[in-house]
Scaffold this motif. Sequence first.
Motif, PDB file in Angstrom:
ATOM      1  N   PHE A   1      -5.020   4.569 -12.168  1.00 13.54           N
ATOM      2  CA  PHE A   1      -4.559   3.176 -12.099  1.00 13.54           C
ATOM      3  C   PHE A   1      -3.908   2.890 -10.756  1.00 13.54           C
ATOM      4  N   TRP A   2      -2.990   3.769 -10.331  1.00 15.77           N
ATOM      5  CA  TRP A   2      -2.305   3.558  -9.057  1.00 15.77           C
ATOM      6  C   TRP A   2      -3.272   3.694  -7.883  1.00 15.77           C
ATOM      7  N   TYR A   3      -4.203   4.651  -7.985  1.00 14.77           N
ATOM      8  CA  TYR A   3      -5.163   4.846  -6.896  1.00 14.77           C
ATOM      9  C   TYR A   3      -6.077   3.637  -6.763  1.00 14.77           C
ATOM     10  N   ALA A   4      -6.428   3.042  -7.904  1.00 16.73           N
ATOM     11  CA  ALA A   4      -7.288   1.857  -7.860  1.00 16.73           C
ATOM     12  C   ALA A   4      -6.583   0.701  -7.162  1.00 16.73           C
ATOM     13  N   LEU A   5      -5.310   0.474  -7.499  1.00 16.74           N
ATOM     14  CA  LEU A   5      -4.562  -0.602  -6.854  1.00 16.74           C
ATOM     15  C   LEU A   5      -4.370  -0.310  -5.368  1.00 16.74           C
TER      16      LEU A   5
ATOM     17  N   PHE B   1      -6.418   1.404  -3.520  1.00 15.30           N
ATOM     18  CA  PHE B   1      -7.742   1.191  -2.940  1.00 15.30           C
ATOM     19  C   PHE B   1      -7.961  -0.292  -2.640  1.00 15.30           C
ATOM     20  N   LEU B   2      -7.583  -1.151  -3.592  1.00 13.43           N
ATOM     21  CA  LEU B   2      -7.737  -2.584  -3.409  1.00 13.43           C
ATOM     22  C   LEU B   2      -6.839  -3.098  -2.282  1.00 13.43           C
ATOM     23  N   ALA B   3      -5.595  -2.598  -2.234  1.00  7.61           N
ATOM     24  CA  ALA B   3      -4.683  -3.001  -1.160  1.00  7.61           C
ATOM     25  C   ALA B   3      -5.203  -2.536   0.193  1.00  7.61           C
ATOM     26  N   LEU B   4      -5.747  -1.318   0.238  1.00  8.30           N
ATOM     27  CA  LEU B   4      -6.290  -0.782   1.482  1.00  8.30           C
ATOM     28  C   LEU B   4      -7.462  -1.620   1.970  1.00  8.30           C
ATOM     29  N   ALA B   5      -8.342  -1.990   1.043  1.00  5.90           N
ATOM     30  CA  ALA B   5      -9.495  -2.809   1.421  1.00  5.90           C
ATOM     31  C   ALA B   5      -9.053  -4.163   1.948  1.00  5.90           C
ATOM     32  N   GLN B   6      -8.020  -4.746   1.330  1.00  8.37           N
ATOM     33  CA  GLN B   6      -7.510  -6.042   1.794  1.00  8.37           C
ATOM     34  C   GLN B   6      -6.853  -5.909   3.166  1.00  8.37           C
ATOM     35  N   GLY B   7      -6.064  -4.849   3.346  1.00 15.51           N
ATOM     36  CA  GLY B   7      -5.386  -4.650   4.614  1.00 15.51           C
ATOM     37  C   GLY B   7      -6.325  -4.392   5.766  1.00 15.51           C
ATOM     38  N   ARG B   8      -7.453  -3.737   5.497  1.00 16.70           N
ATOM     39  CA  ARG B   8      -8.397  -3.416   6.564  1.00 16.70           C
ATOM     40  C   ARG B   8      -9.127  -4.647   7.106  1.00 16.70           C
ATOM     41  N   LYS B   9      -8.977  -5.775   6.429  1.00 19.17           N
ATOM     42  CA  LYS B   9      -9.610  -6.991   6.936  1.00 19.17           C
ATOM     43  C   LYS B   9      -8.938  -7.487   8.214  1.00 19.17           C
TER      44      LYS B   9
ATOM     45  N   ALA C   1       0.833  -1.208   0.000  1.00 22.65           N
ATOM     46  CA  ALA C   1       0.000   0.000   0.000  1.00 22.65           C
ATOM     47  C   ALA C   1       0.863   1.252   0.000  1.00 22.65           C
ATOM     48  N   GLY C   2       1.982   1.235   0.732  1.00 22.18           N
ATOM     49  CA  GLY C   2       2.884   2.382   0.745  1.00 22.18           C
ATOM     50  C   GLY C   2       3.490   2.659  -0.618  1.00 22.18           C
ATOM     51  N   LEU C   3       3.918   1.606  -1.312  1.00 24.58           N
ATOM     52  CA  LEU C   3       4.474   1.770  -2.653  1.00 24.58           C
ATOM     53  C   LEU C   3       3.440   2.334  -3.617  1.00 24.58           C
ATOM     54  N   LEU C   4       2.234   1.774  -3.573  1.00 24.71           N
ATOM     55  CA  LEU C   4       1.181   2.218  -4.484  1.00 24.71           C
ATOM     56  C   LEU C   4       0.751   3.653  -4.186  1.00 24.71           C
ATOM     57  N   PHE C   5       0.712   4.008  -2.897  1.00 27.40           N
ATOM     58  CA  PHE C   5       0.293   5.371  -2.555  1.00 27.40           C
ATOM     59  C   PHE C   5       1.359   6.385  -2.966  1.00 27.40           C
ATOM     60  N   ALA C   6       2.636   6.010  -2.875  1.00 27.34           N
ATOM     61  CA  ALA C   6       3.700   6.893  -3.334  1.00 27.34           C
ATOM     62  C   ALA C   6       3.577   7.132  -4.833  1.00 27.34           C
ATOM     63  N   LEU C   7       3.291   6.090  -5.605  1.00 25.71           N
ATOM     64  CA  LEU C   7       3.088   6.248  -7.044  1.00 25.71           C
ATOM     65  C   LEU C   7       1.855   7.103  -7.315  1.00 25.71           C
TER      66      LEU C   7
ATOM     67  N   LEU D   1     -10.122  13.363 -13.517  1.00 28.83           N
ATOM     68  CA  LEU D   1      -9.526  12.277 -14.287  1.00 28.83           C
ATOM     69  C   LEU D   1      -8.917  11.211 -13.377  1.00 28.83           C
ATOM     70  N   SER D   2      -8.280  11.635 -12.288  1.00 27.27           N
ATOM     71  CA  SER D   2      -7.685  10.657 -11.374  1.00 27.27           C
ATOM     72  C   SER D   2      -8.748   9.843 -10.652  1.00 27.27           C
ATOM     73  N   ASN D   3      -9.990  10.328 -10.624  1.00 33.40           N
ATOM     74  CA  ASN D   3     -11.062   9.595  -9.962  1.00 33.40           C
ATOM     75  C   ASN D   3     -11.809   8.658 -10.900  1.00 33.40           C
ATOM     76  N   LEU D   4     -11.168   8.322 -12.028  1.00 31.78           N
ATOM     77  CA  LEU D   4     -11.667   7.223 -12.849  1.00 31.78           C
ATOM     78  C   LEU D   4     -11.296   5.876 -12.241  1.00 31.78           C
ATOM     79  N   ALA D   5     -10.670   5.905 -11.069  1.00 33.71           N
ATOM     80  CA  ALA D   5     -10.213   4.681 -10.408  1.00 33.71           C
ATOM     81  C   ALA D   5     -11.305   3.625 -10.222  1.00 33.71           C
ATOM     82  N   PRO D   6     -12.566   3.981  -9.896  1.00 36.68           N
ATOM     83  CA  PRO D   6     -13.571   2.928  -9.736  1.00 36.68           C
ATOM     84  C   PRO D   6     -13.726   2.052 -10.968  1.00 36.68           C
TER      85      PRO D   6
END
Length: 300
Positions: free
Chosen positions: A166-170, A172-180, A77-83, A103-108
């Motif tokens: 693209f990076w925000y979407a990944l 987001f997915l990592a964040l959702a997985q980590g919050r479990k 998540a840290g790597l993806l958020f830095a990107l 444009l960056s909120n096309l992540a969904p």
Amino acid sequence: MTDAAMHEDSAHRWQAIGALLFGACVIGFSGILMRLTGTGPAAAGFWRLAFALPLLAVMTRRASGPLGRPTPIALLAGLLFALDLGFWHYGLKYTSVGASTVLSNLAPVVVTAFAWIFLKQRPRALFLIAMGVAVGGAWMMGAGRGAGTPVLNAPLGNLLSIATAFWYALYFLALAQGRKTQAASRLMFWSGVVGAPLLLAAALLMGERILPATAAGLAACAGLGLVHVAGQGSIAWAMGRLPTSLASVVVLVQPVVATYAGFLLFGEALGPLQTAGAAVALGGVVLAQWAARPRPQAAA
């Protein structure tokens, strides 16, 4: 499930949605603060995480004890958020706050496409239509330019902003997985520990200004840290209580806030084509999420 339990579950759901809305509104001002730091784009991302880390450390220790060690998902998540921050901040440098944020909120759309390609969750035909609508809106945003909007290189800025999705979407997915399995503050702390040095290294490699030149710039850097803790923290907290697809739709309030703030502070009025493009792009994203909603199970 009893009526009381259903009522409690509904109340928790609305609390999470409220936290998402609050977080998205707060994050909507991060582009404005980035412009005011007076530093380079990647350097602003570094200061955002650097100022946030002490607060996140205190929050984590109070909520769940020692900081412990980072998990693999927190490192990712840290790597993806830095990107995400690096690409978005450079997009903000070259295009308007409103265009970059929309444009960056096309992540969904990217999130759902990722689930189709890698998780074999085939979308409905309506989703493909919605994706075409969203991409068409993105093209309109890039092709138009609002009168009085000072931009350095709109096509480059728009391209970087789309890549941010693209990076925000990944992330987001990592964040959702980590919050479990992890508390929001601990996950954000360790992702910040990873992201901050990466952004500083990028700033040095790009020859950016690292230190803010004025007290106002320093205050903007500190403001980015507060925005990160309050805004991204609220989003991370809610991610443990809501489906990822629903969360990605709710946070679309962010570009609305950013566009309005950019208009008030920088005179970034959207032209007719950009205004229509923003509506079309966001409409396509919302339609894509509606089309990708889980199918109801057949009654036994």
